[in-house]
Design an enzyme around this catalytic site. Structure first.
Site, PDB file in Angstrom:
ATOM      1  CD  GLN A   1       8.462  34.743  39.546  1.00 43.29           C
ATOM      2  OE1 GLN A   1       8.057  33.891  39.854  1.00 43.29           O
ATOM      3  NE2 GLN A   1       9.695  35.086  40.559  1.00 43.29           N
TER       4      GLN A   1
ATOM      5  CB  ALA B   1      12.035  44.855  43.777  1.00 46.19           C
TER       6      ALA B   1
ATOM      7  CB  THR C   1      14.546  40.816  41.247  1.00 47.34           C
ATOM      8  OG1 THR C   1      13.849  41.050  39.334  1.00 47.34           O
ATOM      9  CG2 THR C   1      13.634  41.165  41.795  1.00 47.34           C
TER      10      THR C   1
ATOM     11  CB  THR D   1      16.202  39.723  49.406  1.00 41.14           C
ATOM     12  OG1 THR D   1      16.405  38.484  49.208  1.00 41.14           O
ATOM     13  CG2 THR D   1      16.546  40.750  49.858  1.00 41.14           C
TER      14      THR D   1
ATOM     15  CE1 TYR E   1      17.218  42.227  44.727  1.00 37.70           C
ATOM     16  CE2 TYR E   1      18.023  40.435  46.293  1.00 37.70           C
ATOM     17  CZ  TYR E   1      16.829  40.693  45.995  1.00 37.70           C
ATOM     18  OH  TYR E   1      15.181  40.390  45.957  1.00 37.70           O
TER      19      TYR E   1
END
Ligand SMILES: NC(=O)c1ccc[n+]([C@@H]2O[C@H](COP(=O)([O-])OP(=O)(O)OC[C@H]3O[C@@H](n4cnc5c(N)ncnc54)[C@H](OP(=O)(O)O)[C@@H]3O)[C@@H](O)[C@H]2O)c1
Length: 298
Positions: free
Chosen positions: A11, A62, A64, A103, A127
């Site tokens: 994205q 990453a 994700t 994050t 994560y």
């Protein structure tokens, strides 16, 4: 500057690519997908940087998949930690600047005020843990020339994300049950991409031996996933009700933090960024979405 952007199929990678296409810049960007630079192999990374030389790396790649990471800890750790460590080592020894994206899931979500960069991190899931290890590796290797931007709830015109999922589900169902006791802030990847492109032009970012720092970036405001879904459905005009439910009623493999609103004061002051309210960016993104045509197919 010669700039490498990893995660070009993701994205943020796609958003930056689209922004670069629209702007006039003397910088040269190289966008790499997993096929060109696979971060799950240290030898691949080493070989790639032996051949290709850059002034700046923007690491958007990453692992994700938050729930999957609970079962594939090694894979997540490889991309989010070990590869990042190696990239930092290469960056340091070759004098390459690094912008790395992290994050809000590094936090446990117990703080009800916006998180500052200096707040203690204590991830609840694999994560978040692997992303934090990546952050720590950068900060211990690169005393200078790296910035880490923590972001949250990323959506965009591209790929599978919360907005696309809600749009699809709203067209197939008359009601959606969405979690209302996890509070955070959505981030439109186009806004984050613009912020990154603006930061790399900023004289402060380009200072000699600039001390490495963490920054927080999301859109402005706060909401629950329920509020977010309701807004998506409202903007789309699809007839579907949205009902709030608790986290306990929607079990997931990975535990999620309850409150992860982040203070954007540091990044906005330092780099003179104007941060857009989340509902305004959501409207903008949904206008762009090809899902509008998808909506018409209903
Ligand atoms: N999405 C969110 O809600 C969110 C929230 C907070 C922070 N972030 C952070 O924001 C950054 C950008 O996220 P995003 O939403 O753009 O993620 P994304 O859409 O999932 O994109 C991640 C990209 O990383 C690539 N990748 C995964 N494993 C790889 C590997 N072994 N080698 C090379 N590339 C690999 C993926 O490639 P493939 O396309 O081939 O799979 C994908 O294109 C990430 O650092 C993420 O941790 C995201």
């Amino acid at each position: 500057m010669f700039i490498l952007v990893t995660g070009a199929n993701g994205q943020l990678g796609k958003s930056i690519k689209s922004l670069v296409k629209q702007q006039k810049t003397s910088d040269s960007f190289v966008f790499v997908t997993r096929n060109q630079l696979d971060l799950s192999s240290l030898s691949n990374i080493q070989n790639y940087f032996e051949v290709h030389k850059f002034d700046l790396i923007i690491n958007c790649a990453a692992y994700t998949a938050v729930d999957k990471a609970e079962h594939y800890q090694q894979e997540a750790g490889m991309v989010n930690h070990i590869a990042v460590k190696q990239i930092a080592e290469i960056a340091k020894s070759n004098n390459i600047k690094l912008i790395h994206v992290s994050t809000d899931f590094v936090f446990d979500g117990l703080k009800h005020e916006p998180y500052c960069e200096s707040d203690t991190s204590s991830p609840l899931n694999i994560y978040g843990k692997t992303k934090l290890e990546g952050e720590n590796a950068i900060l211990s290797i690169m005393k200078f020339n790296a910035i880490i931007i923590r972001t949250s709830w990323v959506y965009s015109e591209y790929g599978n994300n919360f907005v696309a999922t809600i749009l699809k589900l709203a067209q197939k169902n008359s009601n959606l049950n969405i979690v209302s006791d996890q509070i955070g802030t959505p981030t439109y990847a186009g806004d984050l991409g613009k912020a990154i492109l603006s930061i790399i032009k900023n004289a402060k970012f380009n200072e000699f031996e600039r001390v490495s720092e963490i920054y927080h970036y999301s859109n402005e405001g706060r909401c629950s996933w329920y509020d977010f879904a309701k807004e998506v459905v409202n903007i789309s005009g699809v007839k579907c009700t949205v009902t709030p439910i608790n986290t306990e009623d929607y079990p997931t493999a990975a535990k999620r933090p309850k409150h992860t609103i982040m203070s954007k004061e540091k990044i906005s002051k330092e780099f003179d960024l104007k941060i857009i309210f989340w509902k305004d960016s959501l409207k903008y993104c949904m206008k762009n979405l090809s899902t509008l045509s998808l909506l018409n197919k209903k």
